[in-house]
Design a protein around this motif. Structure first.
Motif, PDB file in Angstrom:
ATOM      1  N   THR A  54      61.573   5.949  65.605  1.00 16.10           N
ATOM      2  CA  THR A  54      62.678   6.876  65.828  1.00 16.10           C
ATOM      3  C   THR A  54      62.102   8.281  65.926  1.00 16.10           C
ATOM      4  OG1 THR A  54      64.890   7.510  65.096  1.00 16.10           O
ATOM      5  CG2 THR A  54      63.200   7.263  63.363  1.00 16.10           C
ATOM      6  N   PHE A  55      62.979   9.264  66.083  1.00 17.37           N
ATOM      7  CA  PHE A  55      62.536  10.648  66.248  1.00 17.37           C
ATOM      8  C   PHE A  55      63.038  11.520  65.113  1.00 17.37           C
ATOM      9  CE2 PHE A  55      66.284   9.829  68.895  1.00 17.37           C
ATOM     10  CZ  PHE A  55      67.188  10.756  68.412  1.00 17.37           C
ATOM     11  N   GLY A  56      62.412  12.670  64.974  1.00 19.01           N
ATOM     12  CA  GLY A  56      62.814  13.630  63.958  1.00 19.01           C
ATOM     13  C   GLY A  56      61.647  14.511  63.569  1.00 19.01           C
ATOM     14  N   PHE A  57      61.772  15.149  62.429  1.00 17.50           N
ATOM     15  CA  PHE A  57      60.751  16.059  61.928  1.00 17.50           C
ATOM     16  C   PHE A  57      60.012  15.369  60.783  1.00 17.50           C
ATOM     17  CE2 PHE A  57      64.101  18.501  63.850  1.00 17.50           C
ATOM     18  CZ  PHE A  57      63.400  19.374  64.660  1.00 17.50           C
ATOM     19  N   ASN A  58      58.691  15.248  60.920  1.00 22.41           N
ATOM     20  CA  ASN A  58      57.905  14.551  59.904  1.00 22.41           C
ATOM     21  C   ASN A  58      57.722  15.424  58.663  1.00 22.41           C
ATOM     22  OD1 ASN A  58      55.768  16.350  60.441  1.00 22.41           O
ATOM     23  ND2 ASN A  58      54.743  14.916  61.808  1.00 22.41           N
ATOM     24  N   HIS A  59      56.914  14.965  57.733  1.00 26.73           N
ATOM     25  CA  HIS A  59      56.733  15.664  56.457  1.00 26.73           C
ATOM     26  C   HIS A  59      55.905  16.940  56.576  1.00 26.73           C
ATOM     27  CE1 HIS A  59      58.850  12.689  54.115  1.00 26.73           C
ATOM     28  NE2 HIS A  59      58.234  11.770  54.829  1.00 26.73           N
ATOM     29  N   GLU A  60      55.393  17.215  57.767  1.00 32.93           N
ATOM     30  CA  GLU A  60      54.715  18.498  58.016  1.00 32.93           C
ATOM     31  C   GLU A  60      55.634  19.436  58.789  1.00 32.93           C
ATOM     32  OE1 GLU A  60      52.829  15.458  58.737  1.00 32.93           O
ATOM     33  OE2 GLU A  60      52.223  15.709  56.656  1.00 32.93           O
ATOM     34  N   GLY A  61      56.863  19.007  59.042  1.00 30.17           N
ATOM     35  CA  GLY A  61      57.826  19.821  59.775  1.00 30.17           C
ATOM     36  C   GLY A  61      57.638  19.774  61.276  1.00 30.17           C
ATOM     37  N   GLU A  62      56.804  18.854  61.750  1.00 33.89           N
ATOM     38  CA  GLU A  62      56.530  18.740  63.183  1.00 33.89           C
ATOM     39  C   GLU A  62      57.432  17.686  63.817  1.00 33.89           C
ATOM     40  OE1 GLU A  62      52.530  17.498  62.699  1.00 33.89           O
ATOM     41  OE2 GLU A  62      51.743  19.545  62.717  1.00 33.89           O
ATOM     42  N   TRP A  63      57.841  17.962  65.075  1.00 32.74           N
ATOM     43  CA  TRP A  63      58.649  16.997  65.812  1.00 32.74           C
ATOM     44  C   TRP A  63      57.807  15.754  66.105  1.00 32.74           C
ATOM     45  CZ3 TRP A  63      63.464  15.954  66.734  1.00 32.74           C
ATOM     46  CH2 TRP A  63      63.780  15.021  67.717  1.00 32.74           C
ATOM     47  N   THR A  64      58.397  14.585  65.943  1.00 26.50           N
ATOM     48  CA  THR A  64      57.706  13.342  66.251  1.00 26.50           C
ATOM     49  C   THR A  64      58.686  12.351  66.862  1.00 26.50           C
ATOM     50  OG1 THR A  64      56.350  11.535  65.391  1.00 26.50           O
ATOM     51  CG2 THR A  64      58.054  12.394  63.913  1.00 26.50           C
ATOM     52  N   GLU A  65      58.171  11.494  67.700  1.00 29.27           N
ATOM     53  CA  GLU A  65      58.987  10.420  68.267  1.00 29.27           C
ATOM     54  C   GLU A  65      58.469   9.062  67.814  1.00 29.27           C
ATOM     55  OE1 GLU A  65      59.086  11.158  72.467  1.00 29.27           O
ATOM     56  OE2 GLU A  65      60.025  13.109  72.163  1.00 29.27           O
ATOM     57  N   ILE A  66      57.576   9.076  66.814  1.00 29.73           N
ATOM     58  CA  ILE A  66      56.987   7.815  66.344  1.00 29.73           C
ATOM     59  C   ILE A  66      57.171   7.607  64.841  1.00 29.73           C
ATOM     60  CG2 ILE A  66      55.320   7.601  68.232  1.00 29.73           C
ATOM     61  CD1 ILE A  66      53.195   8.762  66.283  1.00 29.73           C
ATOM     62  N   TYR A  67      58.193   8.232  64.247  1.00 34.64           N
ATOM     63  CA  TYR A  67      58.485   7.997  62.838  1.00 34.64           C
ATOM     64  C   TYR A  67      58.955   6.548  62.718  1.00 34.64           C
ATOM     65  CZ  TYR A  67      59.594   9.473  58.091  1.00 34.64           C
ATOM     66  OH  TYR A  67      59.592   9.641  56.732  1.00 34.64           O
ATOM     67  N   SER A  68      58.468   5.823  61.735  1.00 32.74           N
ATOM     68  CA  SER A  68      58.754   4.390  61.624  1.00 32.74           C
ATOM     69  C   SER A  68      60.199   4.117  61.218  1.00 32.74           C
ATOM     70  CB  SER A  68      57.814   3.727  60.616  1.00 32.74           C
ATOM     71  OG  SER A  68      58.176   2.365  60.479  1.00 32.74           O
ATOM     72  N   ASN A  69      61.003   3.717  62.194  1.00 34.95           N
ATOM     73  CA  ASN A  69      62.384   3.335  61.928  1.00 34.95           C
ATOM     74  C   ASN A  69      62.426   2.072  61.075  1.00 34.95           C
ATOM     75  OD1 ASN A  69      65.279   3.868  62.614  1.00 34.95           O
ATOM     76  ND2 ASN A  69      65.126   1.799  63.413  1.00 34.95           N
ATOM     77  N   GLU A  70      61.494   1.132  61.321  1.00 35.90           N
ATOM     78  CA  GLU A  70      61.445  -0.110  60.543  1.00 35.90           C
ATOM     79  C   GLU A  70      61.226   0.180  59.064  1.00 35.90           C
ATOM     80  OE1 GLU A  70      58.282  -2.218  62.461  1.00 35.90           O
ATOM     81  OE2 GLU A  70      59.609  -3.094  63.960  1.00 35.90           O
TER      82      GLU A  70
END
Length: 169
Positions: A54-70
Motif C-alpha cells: 500500500t502507499f503512505g508515509f513510512n517511519h522516516e516521513g518519506e512517501w512510499t508505495e511499497i509499505y507492506s499491506n499484508e
C-alpha cells in the motif's frame, strides 16, 4: 465500585483483544497511524487483505508505495494506534506536494493529466475520496501524484506581470 478509563493505546499495548474486540477491527480504505518504538509514526492507507503493498508515509516521513499491506493485517496489526485525522493527513500530503514541487503552482494534474497554469481551482481536501486539490488542480488522488510543470521564461515573466498588475491582455 471505582470506575477506570482505558485508552485505545493501552488496549493495543497489552493486546486486550478478548476484552475489547471492537478496537481491533480495522476498516479498509482508511488512513491509519502506525507506531513503532524509537521511530516516528507512519501514516498509511489500509487496503483490503490480499493486496501485497500500500502507499503512505513510512517511519522516516518519506512517501512510499511499497509499505507492506499484508503486514498491517497481520504482524504489524497491534502497531496501528488509531485512524489518522483529516488534518494530520492533509498536512502530510501538502508537505509532500511542496517537496515534489506541485503544491500551489502550475502542474500536470494527478490522474487526468490536465495541465493547469491559471490557479482557478479551489484548494480542498476530500478525506473520504482521498483527493487533494490546490488552486492549480488535483495534486493527489488515491496514491497518484501530480507532476511539476516547467514554465518558460516568457510564461514566468507574464505571471509576474499579472501578479503585479502590469500585464494587459
Amino acid at each position: 465500585m471505582e470506575n477506570f478509563r482505558v485508552t485505545r493505546e493501552q488496549i493495543l499495548k497489552y493486546n486486550m483483544q478478548d476484552e475489547f474486540p471492537e478496537v481491533f477491527k480495522l476498516e479498509t480504505h482508511k488512513w491509519y497511524i502506525v507506531s513503532h518504538p524509537s521511530m516516528q509514526d507512519a501514516i498509511v492507507f489500509l487496503q483490503e487483505e490480499g493486496m501485497p503493498s500500500t502507499f503512505g508515509f513510512n517511519h522516516e516521513g518519506e512517501w512510499t508505495e511499497i509499505y507492506s499491506n499484508e503486514h498491517l493485517h497481520s504482524k504489524y496489526r497491534n502497531d496501528i494506534v488509531r485512524p489518522a485525522t483529516s488534518d494530520e493527513l492533509k498536512k502530510a500530503l501538502i508537505d509532500e506536494a511542496t517537496r515534489r514541487g506541485v503544491w500551489d503552482r502550475p502542474m500536470v494534474s494527478a490522474v487526468s493529466n490536465n495541465t493547469s497554469t491559471d490557479g482557478t481551482y479551489c484548494e480542498s481536501f476530500d478525506y473520504i475520496n482521498n483527493v487533494l486539490w490546490s488552486r492549480y488542480g488535483r495534486v493527489f488522488d488515491n496514491g497518484e501524484w501530480a507532476t511539476a510543470l516547467e514554465l518558460t521564461t516568457e510564461e514566468r515573466l507574464e505571471r509576474i506581470e499579472k501578479h503585479l498588475g502590469l500585464w494587459n491582455q
